[in-house]
Design a protein around this motif. Structure first.
Motif, mmCIF file in Angstrom:
data_model
loop_
_atom_site.group_PDB
_atom_site.id
_atom_site.type_symbol
_atom_site.label_atom_id
_atom_site.label_comp_id
_atom_site.label_asym_id
_atom_site.label_seq_id
_atom_site.Cartn_x
_atom_site.Cartn_y
_atom_site.Cartn_z
ATOM 1 N N GLN A 54 0.835 -1.203 0.000
ATOM 2 C CA GLN A 54 0.000 0.000 0.000
ATOM 3 C C GLN A 54 0.871 1.254 0.000
ATOM 4 O O GLN A 54 0.562 2.235 -0.683
ATOM 5 N N THR A 55 1.957 1.222 0.741
ATOM 6 C CA THR A 55 2.886 2.348 0.760
ATOM 7 C C THR A 55 3.493 2.545 -0.621
ATOM 8 O O THR A 55 3.577 3.677 -1.116
ATOM 9 N N VAL A 56 3.908 1.451 -1.251
ATOM 10 C CA VAL A 56 4.468 1.528 -2.603
ATOM 11 C C VAL A 56 3.443 2.112 -3.560
ATOM 12 O O VAL A 56 3.756 3.019 -4.349
ATOM 13 N N ASP A 57 2.206 1.628 -3.496
ATOM 14 C CA ASP A 57 1.151 2.142 -4.377
ATOM 15 C C ASP A 57 0.956 3.646 -4.189
ATOM 16 O O ASP A 57 0.820 4.395 -5.167
ATOM 17 N N ALA A 58 0.938 4.095 -2.936
ATOM 18 C CA ALA A 58 0.743 5.521 -2.661
ATOM 19 C C ALA A 58 1.917 6.348 -3.185
ATOM 20 O O ALA A 58 1.725 7.426 -3.762
ATOM 21 N N LEU A 59 3.125 5.844 -2.987
ATOM 22 C CA LEU A 59 4.305 6.564 -3.473
ATOM 23 C C LEU A 59 4.353 6.605 -4.999
ATOM 24 O O LEU A 59 4.700 7.638 -5.585
ATOM 25 N N VAL A 60 3.990 5.506 -5.648
ATOM 26 C CA VAL A 60 3.967 5.475 -7.116
ATOM 27 C C VAL A 60 2.930 6.468 -7.630
ATOM 28 O O VAL A 60 3.187 7.210 -8.588
ATOM 29 N N ALA A 61 1.769 6.512 -6.997
ATOM 30 C CA ALA A 61 0.726 7.461 -7.412
ATOM 31 C C ALA A 61 1.224 8.898 -7.253
ATOM 32 O O ALA A 61 0.997 9.741 -8.135
ATOM 33 N N GLU A 62 1.908 9.180 -6.149
ATOM 34 C CA GLU A 62 2.433 10.531 -5.950
ATOM 35 C C GLU A 62 3.523 10.853 -6.966
ATOM 36 O O GLU A 62 3.582 11.964 -7.498
ATOM 37 N N GLU A 63 4.368 9.871 -7.250
ATOM 38 C CA GLU A 63 5.415 10.078 -8.254
ATOM 39 C C GLU A 63 4.784 10.409 -9.610
ATOM 40 O O GLU A 63 5.203 11.365 -10.279
ATOM 41 N N HIS A 64 3.778 9.667 -10.005
ATOM 42 C CA HIS A 64 3.107 9.926 -11.290
ATOM 43 C C HIS A 64 2.445 11.299 -11.294
ATOM 44 O O HIS A 64 2.517 12.028 -12.284
ATOM 45 N N ARG A 65 1.800 11.646 -10.180
ATOM 46 C CA ARG A 65 1.154 12.957 -10.082
ATOM 47 C C ARG A 65 2.182 14.076 -10.247
ATOM 48 O O ARG A 65 1.967 15.024 -11.003
ATOM 49 N N LEU A 66 3.301 13.943 -9.573
ATOM 50 C CA LEU A 66 4.341 14.970 -9.671
ATOM 51 C C LEU A 66 4.923 15.050 -11.076
ATOM 52 O O LEU A 66 5.133 16.134 -11.605
ATOM 53 N N ARG A 67 5.173 13.899 -11.673
ATOM 54 C CA ARG A 67 5.749 13.887 -13.026
ATOM 55 C C ARG A 67 4.793 14.483 -14.062
ATOM 56 O O ARG A 67 5.227 15.033 -15.057
ATOM 57 N N ASN A 68 3.494 14.356 -13.821
ATOM 58 C CA ASN A 68 2.507 14.870 -14.769
ATOM 59 C C ASN A 68 1.975 16.245 -14.399
ATOM 60 O O ASN A 68 1.123 16.781 -15.091
ATOM 61 N N GLN A 69 2.485 16.811 -13.327
ATOM 62 C CA GLN A 69 1.955 18.059 -12.789
ATOM 63 C C GLN A 69 2.128 19.237 -13.729
ATOM 64 O O GLN A 69 1.215 20.022 -13.913
ATOM 65 N N ALA A 70 3.285 19.393 -14.299
ATOM 66 C CA ALA A 70 3.553 20.568 -15.127
ATOM 67 C C ALA A 70 4.257 20.164 -16.416
ATOM 68 O O ALA A 70 5.410 20.511 -16.640
#
Length: 79
Positions: free
Chosen positions: A7-23
């Protein structure tokens, strides 16, 4: 527990994707870049722990006895 780690990995991967797609096209600001680097380091630590726990279980040992290594140690490995 393995489920908590996943679950921690999933949350971190989601945050990584969000940051990479942010701008897209603009890049990230300094705070976002720092957060992305932190997330990447945490993911490396989680993947290391998951691999070590799986190896421990395969060897017939208690995987819950395997503790996370410091990020500095995980990051020093050559990939």
């Amino acid at each position: 527990m393995a489920d908590d780690l996943l679950q921690t990995v999933d949350a971190l991967v989601a945050e990584e994707h969000r940051l990479r797609n942010q701008a897209p096209g603009e890049g990230l600001g300094p705070d976002e870049r720092a957060r992305l680097e932190s997330v990447e380091r945490q993911l490396d630590q989680c993947w290391d722990l998951l691999r070590r726990r799986r190896a421990s279980a395969e060897a017939g040992q208690d995987p819950q006895q395997v503790a996370p290594r410091p990020i500095s140690e995980v990051e020093s490995y050559e990939h």
